[in-house]
Design an enzyme around this catalytic site. Structure first.
Site, PDB file in Angstrom:
ATOM      1  N   TYR A   3       0.858  -1.180   0.000  1.00  0.00           N
ATOM      2  CA  TYR A   3       0.000   0.000   0.000  1.00  0.00           C
ATOM      3  C   TYR A   3       0.900   1.238   0.000  1.00  0.00           C
ATOM      4  O   TYR A   3       1.531   1.556   1.016  1.00  0.00           O
ATOM      5  CB  TYR A   3      -0.908   0.033   1.222  1.00  0.00           C
ATOM      6  CG  TYR A   3      -2.000  -1.018   1.255  1.00  0.00           C
ATOM      7  CD1 TYR A   3      -2.250  -1.852   0.165  1.00  0.00           C
ATOM      8  CD2 TYR A   3      -2.797  -1.181   2.380  1.00  0.00           C
ATOM      9  CE1 TYR A   3      -3.256  -2.804   0.209  1.00  0.00           C
ATOM     10  CE2 TYR A   3      -3.811  -2.132   2.435  1.00  0.00           C
ATOM     11  CZ  TYR A   3      -4.029  -2.936   1.349  1.00  0.00           C
ATOM     12  OH  TYR A   3      -5.025  -3.892   1.390  1.00  0.00           O
ATOM     13  N   LEU A  49     -18.598  -2.169   1.273  1.00  0.00           N
ATOM     14  CA  LEU A  49     -19.388  -1.065   0.718  1.00  0.00           C
ATOM     15  C   LEU A  49     -19.215  -0.947  -0.792  1.00  0.00           C
ATOM     16  O   LEU A  49     -19.522   0.092  -1.389  1.00  0.00           O
ATOM     17  CB  LEU A  49     -19.009   0.250   1.402  1.00  0.00           C
ATOM     18  CG  LEU A  49     -19.187   0.262   2.926  1.00  0.00           C
ATOM     19  CD1 LEU A  49     -18.824   1.616   3.498  1.00  0.00           C
ATOM     20  CD2 LEU A  49     -20.612  -0.127   3.314  1.00  0.00           C
ATOM     21  N   GLY A  52     -17.489   1.970  -2.450  1.00  0.00           N
ATOM     22  CA  GLY A  52     -18.165   3.253  -2.416  1.00  0.00           C
ATOM     23  C   GLY A  52     -19.502   3.284  -3.131  1.00  0.00           C
ATOM     24  O   GLY A  52     -20.219   4.281  -3.053  1.00  0.00           O
ATOM     25  N   GLY A 108     -23.613   3.588   0.017  1.00  0.00           N
ATOM     26  CA  GLY A 108     -23.495   4.500   1.140  1.00  0.00           C
ATOM     27  C   GLY A 108     -22.630   5.713   0.956  1.00  0.00           C
ATOM     28  O   GLY A 108     -22.196   6.309   1.941  1.00  0.00           O
ATOM     29  N   GLY A 109     -22.322   6.112  -0.271  1.00  0.00           N
ATOM     30  CA  GLY A 109     -21.548   7.330  -0.422  1.00  0.00           C
ATOM     31  C   GLY A 109     -20.798   7.363  -1.732  1.00  0.00           C
ATOM     32  O   GLY A 109     -20.888   6.458  -2.547  1.00  0.00           O
TER      33      GLY A 109
END
Length: 331
Positions: free
Chosen positions: A61, A212, A215, A218-219
């Protein structure tokens, strides 16, 4: 309300007890657009201050940046209060995405040395190859990890995105705490391909990422920046149709006094006591929201969600074709 003490689950028969949900740290190092280190530290502290324990990272990362950021956050804390889950093995090159994975015993040991240094610790709680190396038998990779368990440098062996055959072969060499794999209302493949049943049979926990849908649920999440361009589910007609699917959750979420993201996290957790959702956050308020996701879902709720978003309803693959080819779990 904010949960001062998030629920605790055990990762499989042999793995550690962790809080649920866990915090996925990848987004704190620019994976979904520009990130700020100081804000990232605040996010990590917000999770840990609320009683969270499971931090998930990878040595690739931002080429180690994520591990060093976590080390900064942990400097003033007790190491024993945190469960560090670390992925390794991605082959990096300047200016390019990872190409291939190295699961050789030599790389297992070499990668761990660098992770321990960047994290500022003498052990990793869960260590896992990010993907299966098709050129190295899983028995060799897991065997090298088992030696590091015996030496005390790692506590538990994990896997990521592998299929049933690989799970069985790995578990025959050494205890496996958990499988990290994408699982969400829009990615339910493990229900039908034998992976979930095999994990239950072998006593292997699941740390579910992508809860999620990067993205979509929920957003804006990944959909708002450059990273979304690479995911087929965000492209063209797929994006519109998937957004319409997710909208179906909103009425039930409101009835539960929750957001659709909280409902999605709760749904994953409700599928099995051995599943721990791992959710990313880039702002402290997102941490508070994800920790507030211990929503009670009864059988009628789960049946309704299945009706609203049946398995296989998502439009588009979860990764580009080149990345899908790296997934042993999809073979």
């Amino acid at each position: 309300m904010t949960h001062a003490n998030p629920p605790i689950r055990s990762l499989g028969r042999t793995g550690p007890a962790v809080t649920t949900p866990g915090l996925g740290a990848m987004g704190l190092s620019g994976a979904y657009g520009p990130s700020d280190d100081d804000e990232g530290i605040r996010v990590l502290h917000a999770y840990l201050d609320a009683g969270g324990t499971l931090l998930d990272t990878g040595d690739f990362y931002a080429a180690g940046h994520n591990e060093m950021l976590i080390a900064r956050a942990l400097r003033e804390r007790s190491r024993d209060d945190v469960v560090l889950s670390v992925k390794f093995g991605a082959n990096l090159a300047p200016g390019a995405p990872p190409v291939g994975f190295d699961g050789s015993p030599r790389n297992v040991r070499r990668s761990l040395v660098y992770s321990l240094q960047r994290l500022g610790t003498d052990h990793v709680d869960i260590y896992r190859p990010a993907r299966l190396d098709p050129d190295v038998p899983i028995e060799e990779t897991v065997g090298a990890m088992a030696e590091l368990v015996d030496q005390g440098y790692i506590r538990h062996i994990g896997l990521s995105e592998v299929g049933v055959g690989t799970l069985r072969r790995a578990a025959a060499v050494a205890p496996v705490s958990d499988l990290q794999i994408e699982y969400s209302l829009l990615s339910r493949g493990i229900e039908g391909n034998g992976i979930l049943d095999t994990c239950r049979e072998l006593g292997i926990g699941i740390t579910a990422y992508g809860v999620l849908a990067k993205g979509l649920i929920g957003g804006t999440g990944a959909s708002a920046d450059h990273a979304a361009a690479m995911f087929p589910r965000f492209q063209g007609e797929n994006r519109r149709r998937n957004a319409e699917l997710v909208e179906r959750l909103q009425e039930l979420a409101r009835a539960k006094g929750a957001t659709s993201a909280q409902l999605a996290i709760a749904w994953v957790a409700a599928q099995d006591e051995g599943i721990v959702p791992v959710v990313g956050a880039r702002r402290p308020e997102q941490v508070a929201s994800m920790l507030d996701s211990a929503i009670s879902l009864d059988e009628a709720d789960l049946a309704l969600i299945d009706e609203l978003l049946p398995a296989g309803a998502a439009h588009g693959e979860r990764y580009p074709s080149a990345f899908m080819a790296d997934l042993d779990s999809e073979r």
